[in-house]
Motif scaffolding. Structure first.
Motif, short mmCIF file in Angstrom:
data_model
loop_
_atom_site.label_atom_id
_atom_site.label_comp_id
_atom_site.label_asym_id
_atom_site.label_seq_id
_atom_site.Cartn_x
_atom_site.Cartn_y
_atom_site.Cartn_z
N GLU A 96 144.84 -128.12 3.05
CA GLU A 96 143.79 -127.33 3.93
C GLU A 96 143.10 -128.43 4.52
O GLU A 96 142.74 -128.36 5.85
CB GLU A 96 143.46 -126.10 3.52
CG GLU A 96 144.51 -125.03 3.23
CD GLU A 96 143.70 -123.92 2.46
OE1 GLU A 96 144.74 -122.99 2.45
OE2 GLU A 96 142.61 -123.89 2.21
N PRO A 104 150.76 -125.80 8.93
CA PRO A 104 151.01 -126.14 7.57
C PRO A 104 152.10 -126.94 7.44
O PRO A 104 153.34 -126.58 7.95
CB PRO A 104 151.25 -124.64 7.04
CG PRO A 104 150.21 -123.66 7.95
CD PRO A 104 150.71 -124.24 9.27
N TYR A 108 152.51 -127.86 1.65
CA TYR A 108 151.63 -126.67 1.69
C TYR A 108 152.15 -125.44 1.46
O TYR A 108 151.91 -124.82 0.60
CB TYR A 108 150.78 -126.72 2.78
CG TYR A 108 149.76 -125.62 2.87
CD1 TYR A 108 148.70 -125.61 2.27
CD2 TYR A 108 150.22 -124.44 3.63
CE1 TYR A 108 147.74 -124.51 2.39
CE2 TYR A 108 149.28 -123.28 3.79
CZ TYR A 108 148.07 -123.32 3.02
OH TYR A 108 147.24 -122.27 3.09
N LEU A 109 153.52 -125.30 2.20
CA LEU A 109 154.29 -123.96 2.04
C LEU A 109 154.81 -123.94 0.86
O LEU A 109 154.96 -122.74 0.41
CB LEU A 109 155.08 -123.89 3.43
CG LEU A 109 154.65 -123.85 4.59
CD1 LEU A 109 155.56 -123.95 5.80
CD2 LEU A 109 153.70 -122.58 4.95
N ARG A 112 152.17 -122.68 -1.66
CA ARG A 112 151.92 -121.51 -1.62
C ARG A 112 152.87 -120.63 -2.06
O ARG A 112 152.51 -119.44 -2.62
CB ARG A 112 151.59 -121.16 -0.23
CG ARG A 112 150.90 -119.77 0.20
CD ARG A 112 150.21 -119.68 1.45
NE ARG A 112 151.53 -119.18 2.31
CZ ARG A 112 151.18 -118.85 3.53
NH1 ARG A 112 150.22 -118.87 4.12
NH2 ARG A 112 152.07 -118.64 4.36
N ILE A 327 144.51 -119.69 7.75
CA ILE A 327 143.70 -120.69 7.44
C ILE A 327 142.45 -120.61 8.44
O ILE A 327 141.32 -121.04 8.15
CB ILE A 327 144.11 -122.17 7.71
CG1 ILE A 327 145.24 -122.37 6.72
CG2 ILE A 327 143.02 -123.33 7.43
CD1 ILE A 327 145.89 -123.69 6.81
#
Length: 330
Positions: A96, A104, A108-109, A112, A327
């Motif tokens: 981030e 994103p 990152y995805l 998560r 974010i």
């Protein structure tokens, strides 16, 4: 003299009839009570999700600790450490900060998604542990209610019997006095007084009703004994209960045990058993003979434990919200 002798058996027969009138309902109530008291909660909370969580403690003051505390709250981080997600949270937070203005990335995805998946599995374990405690709590409360109703019913029958005896004695004595049978009337008054007094003494000497209440899977036992591992709770839940909320605060296990010690002490001072160890066996072993008051104490302890498990689920929800929120709002 012959007349008053006839009235004594009549009073006894009347009392016997009143007593027998409640036999049928008592049998039905006893059957219901035994069924409820023996209805153990068949819930498997030993590993519902099938996933093995590996807790990871953050080192206070470390780079990872400082990084995450800027991004997550205290309760969310406590849950993340219990589930073992701190390393994934560090990776996500670093990504981030690298590209705050960019959409994103796939990496990152993916991180998560892995975080939310593991939190969902953790939710299954917490929910099942809470269900075990809730089931046991409601069973104890229902059994206590049935015992209380039995005691109230017994007291009601004895009260009605005493009133009936008194009324019959007064009416009978009055009728005898009208017929100039004063001596017999006096004897009937005496018999009525003896009957009422006997029922009063009997009521005072009655022991509270009790039931054989078994709990081979006892959610209270591991907490009371401060066991290193638990046979009734999943490892995730047991770790969370044993982890202090902060550096100097006691763990949930210590806090719960302190409250339960107070409840057991109050139960003793209320005139129940004087042997402390006897009550420990009753509450924290495989079961014993319980009165309604003792079951109420047990239900109170289970309720306190259930509250902590619900708060644990709340901490999980807080962490999940902190992970998935946009974010731009961080």
């Amino acid at each position: 003299m012959t007349t008053h002798r006839l009235h004594l058996p009549l009073l006894s027969l009347l009392l016997l009839a009143i007593t027998l009138s409640g036999c049928l309902s008592n049998r039905q109530a006893s059957s219901t009570l035994n069924r409820v008291a023996s209805d153990n909660c068949n819930i498997d909370s030993s590993g519902t999700s099938g996933y093995v969580f590996h807790p990871i403690n953050l080192v206070p003051g470390s780079p990872d600790d400082l990084l995450l505390r800027q991004r997550f709250g205290e309760r969310g981080l406590r849950m993340a450490q219990a589930v073992g997600l701190t390393h994934l949270l560090v990776q996500m937070t670093q990504l981030e900060q690298q590209n705050p203005d960019q959409p994103p990335s796939n990496q990152y995805l993916a991180i998560r998604q892995k975080l939310t998946d593991q939190l969902q599995l953790a939710n299954f374990d917490i929910a099942t542990a809470a269900a075990l405690v809730d089931c046991d709590s409601k069973r104890a409360t229902l059994t206590a209610t049935l015992l209380t109703r039995r005691e109230n019913s017994r007291e009601k029958r004895m009260t009605i019997s005493a009133i009936t005896i008194g009324a019959v004695a007064i009416i009978g004595a009055s009728l005898l006095n009208l017929h100039e049978q004063h001596q017999t009337a006096d004897w009937l008054h005496i018999a009525g007084g003896v009957g009422e007094g006997g029922l009063g003494v009997l009521a005072l000497r009655q022991k509270p009703p009790h039931a054989e209440y078994r709990h081979p899977r006892n959610p209270l036992r591991d907490i009371w004994n401060k066991s290193k591992t638990s046979t009734d709770f999943p490892p995730l839940v047991w770790y969370y209960l044993n982890k202090p909320k902060s550096g100097n605060s006691p763990s949930l296990v210590d806090a719960l045990r302190s409250r339960w010690e107070l409840l057991v002490a109050l139960d003793e001072k209320a005139g129940r058993p004087r042997k402390h160890t006897r009550r420990e066996v009753a509450y924290f072993s495989d079961g014993d003979t319980y009165t309604a008051e003792e079951l109420t104490v047990r239900a109170a302890m289970l309720g306190q434990l259930e509250t902590e498990l619900r708060l644990m689920n709340n901490d999980l929800t807080i962490l999940l919200n902190e992970i998935v929120r946009p974010i731009t709002k961080r």
